[in-house]
Design a protein around this motif. Structure first.
Motif, short mmCIF file in Angstrom:
data_model
loop_
_atom_site.label_atom_id
_atom_site.label_comp_id
_atom_site.label_asym_id
_atom_site.label_seq_id
_atom_site.Cartn_x
_atom_site.Cartn_y
_atom_site.Cartn_z
N LEU A 180 0.84 -1.20 0.00
CA LEU A 180 0.00 0.00 0.00
C LEU A 180 0.88 1.25 0.00
CD1 LEU A 180 -2.82 -0.92 2.56
CD2 LEU A 180 -3.08 -0.53 0.10
N PRO A 181 0.46 2.33 -0.69
CA PRO A 181 -0.77 2.46 -1.48
C PRO A 181 -0.63 2.00 -2.93
CG PRO A 181 0.34 4.55 -1.44
CD PRO A 181 1.21 3.60 -0.64
N TRP A 182 0.51 1.37 -3.26
CA TRP A 182 0.76 1.00 -4.66
C TRP A 182 -0.14 -0.14 -5.10
CZ3 TRP A 182 3.50 4.53 -7.02
CH2 TRP A 182 4.37 5.31 -6.27
N LEU A 183 -0.40 -1.05 -4.21
CA LEU A 183 -1.22 -2.21 -4.57
C LEU A 183 -2.03 -2.65 -3.37
CD1 LEU A 183 -1.59 -4.10 -7.07
CD2 LEU A 183 -0.04 -5.68 -5.91
N GLY A 184 -3.33 -2.87 -3.59
CA GLY A 184 -4.21 -3.28 -2.51
C GLY A 184 -4.40 -4.78 -2.46
N ILE A 215 -2.50 2.31 -6.58
CA ILE A 215 -1.98 3.27 -7.55
C ILE A 215 -1.51 2.57 -8.82
CG2 ILE A 215 -0.16 4.97 -7.97
CD1 ILE A 215 -0.27 5.68 -5.01
N ILE A 216 -0.88 1.40 -8.68
CA ILE A 216 -0.44 0.65 -9.87
C ILE A 216 -1.62 0.25 -10.75
CG2 ILE A 216 0.65 -1.50 -10.65
CD1 ILE A 216 2.59 -1.27 -8.32
N PRO A 217 -2.69 -0.32 -10.19
CA PRO A 217 -3.86 -0.62 -11.02
C PRO A 217 -4.47 0.62 -11.69
CG PRO A 217 -3.98 -1.87 -9.01
CD PRO A 217 -2.82 -0.94 -8.85
N LEU A 218 -4.40 1.77 -11.01
CA LEU A 218 -4.87 3.00 -11.63
C LEU A 218 -4.05 3.31 -12.88
CD1 LEU A 218 -5.53 5.34 -8.56
CD2 LEU A 218 -7.23 4.61 -10.23
N GLY A 219 -2.74 3.12 -12.79
CA GLY A 219 -1.88 3.35 -13.94
C GLY A 219 -2.15 2.36 -15.06
#
Length: 293
Positions: A257-261, A268-272
């Protein structure tokens, strides 16, 4: 009454009707199971029946909504027949599933996830069915009916933002399992209260909502650009299948977190990754249109 107000009344009516219907469905199912009819129903808790009651209420009240909104066919919702539906569906699935699985492979290489030693192979069949049925239902409802009605206001971008926020919010209308130990006529409303109170981790909720909202915007944009649901159905199916397949094949090794839940659709990675899919989709549509000129 304006179309947006009609939709607001519709959603309120769906929630209230579903909350009132859920106890009745639960009691009837338990009675059938007690008499040896569909005995498997006894293992399901009240929250399962609450979710089904909401779906039933949404389906039952959809026809009155379409009637009062003067919707008599696809054209009234801004939809057109799509002779190239198979191509759009396939392209959408490829655009969403390939970047997602490539991201998953990179996470395994970085030891954020590890390959599972055992697999529940029967779950792949269930995942495949969900990857087909859920996109058809949700796209027909959110991007077909709801967005179609909102687009008639003439405010395209506001309509896309509204339906995307609603799409994200609805996914949080789920109470924890086994919340209602004793079922009464008010249990449905208790489930609503419990689902709204599930903010144990604000960061996770914000990231999950943000990803769902962005995905909703992409799906709405695909529907508006093509005046069809097939591209958005393909995109939706790819996300469900890609995320579900990765969850069945790999398990999380490290918290990021917050890069991957909790899965490949939160963080944030899935957002990208979703943004990358959006760029690919729009580029493909631009090239496809240019080739027709």
């Amino acid at each position: 009454m304006k179309d947006a107000a009609k939709l607001a009344v519709y959603f309120i009516a769906v929630v209230i009707t579903g909350a009132l219907l859920a106890p009745f469905l639960f009691w009837e199912a338990q009675a059938l199971a007690a008499h040896g009819v569909f005995s498997f129903l006894a293992k399901y808790d009240f929250e399962t029946f609450f979710h089904r009651a909401i779906l039933i209420a949404a389906a039952l009240l959809l026809w009155p909504l379409l009637r009062i909104s003067h919707v008599h066919g696809m054209a009234d919702l801004g939809l057109e027949p799509n002779p190239r539906w198979g191509r759009d569906f396939s392209a959408g699935a490829v655009f969403s599933v390939i970047p997602l699985l490539c991201c998953g492979a990179l996470l395994i290489a970085c030891h954020v996830y590890l390959i599972r030693h055992t697999f529940a192979w029967w779950r792949f069949g269930k995942l495949f069915v969900a990857s087909i049925t859920v996109p058809f239902i949700e796209e027909a409802f959110f991007r077909g009916v709801v967005l179609g009605v909102l687009l008639r206001t003439g405010r395209k971008y506001l309509a896309i933002l509204m339906v995307s926020a609603l799409f994200a919010a609805v996914h949080f209308l789920k109470a924890p399992e086994r919340t209602s130990a004793v079922v009464t006529w008010s249990s449905g409303f208790n489930s609503i209260a419990h689902s709204l109170g599930r903010i144990g981790d604000p960061m996770m909720v914000i990231l999950a909502f943000a990803t769902l909202f962005l995905i909703g915007c992409i799906l709405a944009d695909a529907r508006v650009l093509t005046r069809s649901l097939w591209l958005s159905i393909g995109l939706h199916a790819g996300w469900i299948f890609g995320s579900g397949t990765f969850s069945l094949l790999a398990r999380r090794q490290a918290l990021a977190l917050p890069w991957l839940g909790k899965n490949l659709l939160v963080g944030i990675i899935p957002l990208g990754i979703a943004t990358f899919t959006w760029i690919i989709m729009r580029g493909w549509l631009k090239y496809d249109r240019a080739s027709k000129v």
